[in-house]
Design an enzyme around this catalytic site. Structure first.
Site, short mmCIF file in Angstrom:
data_model
loop_
_atom_site.label_atom_id
_atom_site.label_comp_id
_atom_site.label_asym_id
_atom_site.label_seq_id
_atom_site.Cartn_x
_atom_site.Cartn_y
_atom_site.Cartn_z
N ASP A 151 -1.20 -10.71 9.08
CA ASP A 151 -2.19 -10.61 7.99
C ASP A 151 -3.53 -11.11 8.51
OD1 ASP A 151 -3.72 -11.22 5.52
OD2 ASP A 151 -1.83 -10.74 4.53
N ILE A 152 -4.59 -10.33 8.27
CA ILE A 152 -5.90 -10.73 8.82
C ILE A 152 -6.58 -11.80 7.96
CG2 ILE A 152 -6.55 -8.74 10.24
CD1 ILE A 152 -8.12 -7.72 7.75
N GLN A 201 -0.96 -7.42 -6.83
CA GLN A 201 -0.90 -6.57 -5.64
C GLN A 201 -2.28 -5.96 -5.42
OE1 GLN A 201 1.75 -3.17 -5.87
NE2 GLN A 201 1.69 -2.82 -3.66
N HIS A 207 4.63 -4.13 0.69
CA HIS A 207 4.68 -5.04 1.83
C HIS A 207 5.33 -6.35 1.41
CE1 HIS A 207 0.76 -5.29 -0.19
NE2 HIS A 207 0.81 -6.60 0.04
N HIS A 220 5.29 -10.32 2.41
CA HIS A 220 4.58 -11.36 3.16
C HIS A 220 5.60 -12.39 3.65
CE1 HIS A 220 0.44 -10.72 1.23
NE2 HIS A 220 1.22 -10.11 0.35
P1 AMP Z 1 -1.30 -8.13 -1.72
O1 AMP Z 1 -1.51 -6.65 -1.94
O2 AMP Z 1 -2.00 -8.96 -2.74
O3 AMP Z 1 0.16 -8.52 -1.59
O4 AMP Z 1 -1.98 -8.55 -0.34
C1 AMP Z 1 -2.48 -7.64 0.59
C2 AMP Z 1 -2.58 -8.38 1.91
O5 AMP Z 1 -2.99 -7.47 2.90
C3 AMP Z 1 -3.59 -9.54 1.91
O6 AMP Z 1 -2.95 -10.74 2.30
C4 AMP Z 1 -4.63 -9.09 2.94
O7 AMP Z 1 -5.14 -10.18 3.68
C5 AMP Z 1 -3.84 -8.14 3.80
N1 AMP Z 1 -4.62 -7.13 4.49
C6 AMP Z 1 -5.52 -6.29 3.96
N2 AMP Z 1 -6.02 -5.47 4.92
C7 AMP Z 1 -5.42 -5.81 6.08
C8 AMP Z 1 -5.49 -5.33 7.42
N3 AMP Z 1 -6.33 -4.35 7.76
N4 AMP Z 1 -4.73 -5.92 8.36
C9 AMP Z 1 -3.89 -6.93 8.04
N5 AMP Z 1 -3.75 -7.41 6.79
C10 AMP Z 1 -4.50 -6.87 5.82
#
Ligand code: AMP
Ligand code: ZN
Length: 137
Positions: free
Chosen positions: A29-30, A92, A98, A100
């Protein structure tokens, strides 16, 4: 399709990959909540738990199981949170399913799993259990 995680699968957007097989990709995760925060996704696009096939979901969970063991081996955290959010109401943000993996250390101050525990009404709890059982297929 205009999906950021599909673009990662296709290699159109860079990612720091940690695991890959025919149906699953895991990458860092970035915006890490903690050191070692990573995401596990199906390669086939599915927005939420309601769209993904059972087989793909099991593949994601199987990879999650292996990666959790690797995170424990590599980072020796005191605990691990698995988070998997479905829908805007559940916070989300990226609509490609995804999981985590968030390594946790005692006293790290994160609040990702803090709930206020309030006793429920047992009649209401039993009633909703019956509703869910009836809907089980
Ligand atoms: P969520 O949809 O709330 O479960 O979280 C989406 C996750 O994706 C967040 O923790 C972001 O930091 C992560 N994220 C978004 N874009 C990227 C990317 N390009 N590379 C890695 N992680 C990402
Ligand atoms: Zn996608």
């Amino acid at each position: 399709m205009d999906c950021i995680f599909c673009k990662i699968v296709a290699g159109e957007i860079p990612s720091v990959k940690v695991y890959e097989d025919d149906s699953v990709l895991a990458f860092m995760d970035i915006n890490p909540l903690n050191n070692g925060h990573l995401l596990i996704i199906p390669k086939a696009h599915a927005a939420t738990i309601h769209e993904i096939s059972e087989a793909d979901f099991l593949a994601v969970m199987s990879a999650t199981h292996r990666l959790a063991a690797a995170v424990r081996e590599a980072l020796n955290p005191d605990g691990i949170n698995l988070l998997q959010l479905n829908g805007k109401a559940a916070n989300q943000v990226v609509p490609h399913l995804h999981v985590h993996i968030v390594p946790r250390w005692s006293g790290d101050g994160l609040t990702v799993s803090q709930w206020n525990l309030v006793s429920g009404d047992m009649e209401r709890i039993k009633g909703v259990a019956e509703q869910i059982q009836k809907a089980l297929k």
